[in-house]
Each structure stands twice: as structure tokens, then as C-alpha cells.
Design a protein around this motif. Sequence first.
Motif, PDB file in Angstrom:
ATOM      1  N   GLU A 149      49.420 -39.128 -56.111  1.00  0.00           N
ATOM      2  CA  GLU A 149      48.012 -39.517 -56.087  1.00  0.00           C
ATOM      3  C   GLU A 149      47.602 -40.182 -57.401  1.00  0.00           C
ATOM      4  O   GLU A 149      46.841 -41.157 -57.399  1.00  0.00           O
ATOM      5  CB  GLU A 149      47.126 -38.306 -55.796  1.00  0.00           C
ATOM      6  N   SER A 150      48.120 -39.669 -58.512  1.00  0.00           N
ATOM      7  CA  SER A 150      47.825 -40.295 -59.805  1.00  0.00           C
ATOM      8  C   SER A 150      48.399 -41.701 -59.863  1.00  0.00           C
ATOM      9  O   SER A 150      47.764 -42.630 -60.384  1.00  0.00           O
ATOM     10  CB  SER A 150      48.399 -39.444 -60.945  1.00  0.00           C
ATOM     11  N   LEU A 151      49.599 -41.879 -59.312  1.00  0.00           N
ATOM     12  CA  LEU A 151      50.212 -43.209 -59.283  1.00  0.00           C
ATOM     13  C   LEU A 151      49.373 -44.164 -58.436  1.00  0.00           C
ATOM     14  O   LEU A 151      49.172 -45.329 -58.815  1.00  0.00           O
ATOM     15  CB  LEU A 151      51.630 -43.111 -58.725  1.00  0.00           C
ATOM     16  N   ILE A 154      46.431 -45.263 -60.432  1.00  0.00           N
ATOM     17  CA  ILE A 154      46.830 -46.232 -61.457  1.00  0.00           C
ATOM     18  C   ILE A 154      46.999 -47.617 -60.842  1.00  0.00           C
ATOM     19  O   ILE A 154      46.527 -48.622 -61.379  1.00  0.00           O
ATOM     20  CB  ILE A 154      48.134 -45.783 -62.146  1.00  0.00           C
ATOM     21  N   ALA A 155      47.674 -47.668 -59.696  1.00  0.00           N
ATOM     22  CA  ALA A 155      47.877 -48.959 -59.018  1.00  0.00           C
ATOM     23  C   ALA A 155      46.545 -49.596 -58.669  1.00  0.00           C
ATOM     24  O   ALA A 155      46.324 -50.790 -58.925  1.00  0.00           O
ATOM     25  CB  ALA A 155      48.723 -48.765 -57.769  1.00  0.00           C
ATOM     26  N   GLU A 156      45.631 -48.818 -58.120  1.00  0.00           N
ATOM     27  CA  GLU A 156      44.321 -49.342 -57.750  1.00  0.00           C
ATOM     28  C   GLU A 156      43.564 -49.825 -58.986  1.00  0.00           C
ATOM     29  O   GLU A 156      42.920 -50.881 -58.952  1.00  0.00           O
ATOM     30  CB  GLU A 156      43.508 -48.268 -57.029  1.00  0.00           C
ATOM     31  N   GLY A 157      43.661 -49.082 -60.065  1.00  0.00           N
ATOM     32  CA  GLY A 157      42.972 -49.462 -61.293  1.00  0.00           C
ATOM     33  C   GLY A 157      43.499 -50.742 -61.901  1.00  0.00           C
ATOM     34  O   GLY A 157      42.777 -51.441 -62.627  1.00  0.00           O
ATOM     35  N   ARG A 174      56.782 -48.628 -53.344  1.00  0.00           N
ATOM     36  CA  ARG A 174      56.882 -50.040 -53.728  1.00  0.00           C
ATOM     37  C   ARG A 174      55.470 -50.549 -53.975  1.00  0.00           C
ATOM     38  O   ARG A 174      54.618 -50.508 -53.080  1.00  0.00           O
ATOM     39  CB  ARG A 174      57.585 -50.865 -52.652  1.00  0.00           C
ATOM     40  N   ILE A 175      55.225 -51.000 -55.193  1.00  0.00           N
ATOM     41  CA  ILE A 175      53.902 -51.468 -55.605  1.00  0.00           C
ATOM     42  C   ILE A 175      53.967 -52.972 -55.835  1.00  0.00           C
ATOM     43  O   ILE A 175      54.892 -53.466 -56.480  1.00  0.00           O
ATOM     44  CB  ILE A 175      53.456 -50.768 -56.900  1.00  0.00           C
ATOM     45  N   ARG A 176      52.990 -53.681 -55.299  1.00  0.00           N
ATOM     46  CA  ARG A 176      52.949 -55.136 -55.463  1.00  0.00           C
ATOM     47  C   ARG A 176      51.779 -55.525 -56.359  1.00  0.00           C
ATOM     48  O   ARG A 176      50.656 -55.038 -56.199  1.00  0.00           O
ATOM     49  CB  ARG A 176      52.806 -55.822 -54.113  1.00  0.00           C
ATOM     50  N   THR A 177      52.058 -56.411 -57.316  1.00  0.00           N
ATOM     51  CA  THR A 177      51.025 -56.932 -58.201  1.00  0.00           C
ATOM     52  C   THR A 177      51.264 -58.415 -58.426  1.00  0.00           C
ATOM     53  O   THR A 177      52.338 -58.927 -58.095  1.00  0.00           O
ATOM     54  CB  THR A 177      51.020 -56.170 -59.550  1.00  0.00           C
ATOM     55  N   LYS A 188      51.750 -47.986 -67.729  1.00  0.00           N
ATOM     56  CA  LYS A 188      51.002 -46.846 -67.198  1.00  0.00           C
ATOM     57  C   LYS A 188      51.906 -45.916 -66.388  1.00  0.00           C
ATOM     58  O   LYS A 188      51.765 -44.692 -66.438  1.00  0.00           O
ATOM     59  CB  LYS A 188      49.845 -47.351 -66.329  1.00  0.00           C
ATOM     60  N   ILE A 189      52.826 -46.509 -65.628  1.00  0.00           N
ATOM     61  CA  ILE A 189      53.764 -45.677 -64.855  1.00  0.00           C
ATOM     62  C   ILE A 189      54.683 -44.917 -65.799  1.00  0.00           C
ATOM     63  O   ILE A 189      54.988 -43.731 -65.583  1.00  0.00           O
ATOM     64  CB  ILE A 189      54.571 -46.558 -63.873  1.00  0.00           C
TER      65      ILE A 189
END
Length: 209
Positions: A149-151, A154-157, A174-177, A188-189
Motif C-alpha cells: 500500500e505504501s508503494l 508512492i507511485a500515485e504521488g 510493474r510500475i509505469r512512468t 523513493k522505492i
Amino acid sequence: MAGFTTIEGRAQAEIEAKKSRFIGQIAHAGTEEEALAFLDEVRGRHRMARHNVYAYIVHADGASDRMRYSDDGEPQKTAGMPTLDTLLHAGLVDVCLVTTRYFGGVLLGTGGLVRAYTQAAQAAIDAARLVRISPCVDIETNVPYALYESLARIAEGKEARIVDTSFTDDVAVRIRTLAGVEEPLVKKIEELTRGTAHMRISGPHFAPF
């Protein structure tokens, strides 16, 4: 490596002008082969139609976009060019638009044809769902359930998106930016996991974002 706008899936709309039916059909097409396959499909569905006018624009990374059009028997520049111009005005790439005309027995004249094909193309675009394709980077990592949930926060932020998640012994994410802005997210991660996260960072690629 600039982004572009395309459509998701397919869409269709129809208008009538002096008893002629104009059916605008638009599809996502990432290659010229896909564009021509869609054209063949439309022609197959509308074999009795007098005209299947088309235009397509396909993105070419590092080169000019590939653009083609055809009046398909209509007077020159009254059908295919207005269709292509409508796609260009909408700023769309990786699309194929085919307008099928069933002749209603009344001649429209060159001006009438330009208006009708333009309106049919615009109606099809208006019916489609537009998506923005941007140069992106994917970050893959695994975290304990307690940190998931913290991750996500962070992604949303960082205006990133979690595009894939697998829950097993831990959580594979898998996070996309957007490409070029991934370093603050990576840091941050690392802070969240106290440097224990093993991250696999992709090269830049085009994706919806």
C-alpha cells in the motif's frame, strides 16, 4: 521520442447526405499491414457499396509518419484527402479510417462530397475513445505485502501507474512512468525498502499513459 494520440479499438458512425449513406469506420492500426487488413475487412463487409474511401496514418519511430489515402472512384481530392485532413486535424496517429458510401441516387457535387466525407470521418472520430501514447519506462520489483500500500501511494504521488500486480509469497509489481522522470520514483522505492528492493528498469518504449 515524442508521444502521440491514437484510438483504442474501433468505432463507427453514420451520416446521410441527399439519400447517400456514409458509414465512417475507424480502427487502431499500429502498422501499414494492420491498416490494409482493416480496409480489406471493411470492403468484405460492404461489397455492394459503390465506394470504400480510406486514409491512414501510421507512426514511424525516428522517421516521418506514413500516410496514405484513396478516393476509391470518387472525384479526385473529394474523399480520401478530406478524410486524411480530418485525421491530421484531430492529431491522430496509428489509425485507419474507411468511409463506405452507398449511393442514394442524387449527385452531391464536389463540395457536397468533401463535406460529407469530412463529416463522416469526424463522426467516426467522435465515436472513438482517444488515448495518449507516450514514451514510458516500466519498473518491476517485489515487495512484502506490508509495503504494498505504501508503494502504491508512492507511485500515485509521483504520477506513475501500477500496470501489473502478482500476489504470491510477496507482491510483484510493474510500475509505469514517463521516460526521463523515473529517478525520483526509484529513489523513493529504495527508501521504502531500505535498499533491499531489486528493480528491473526497462528502456523507453511507447505505451498508453
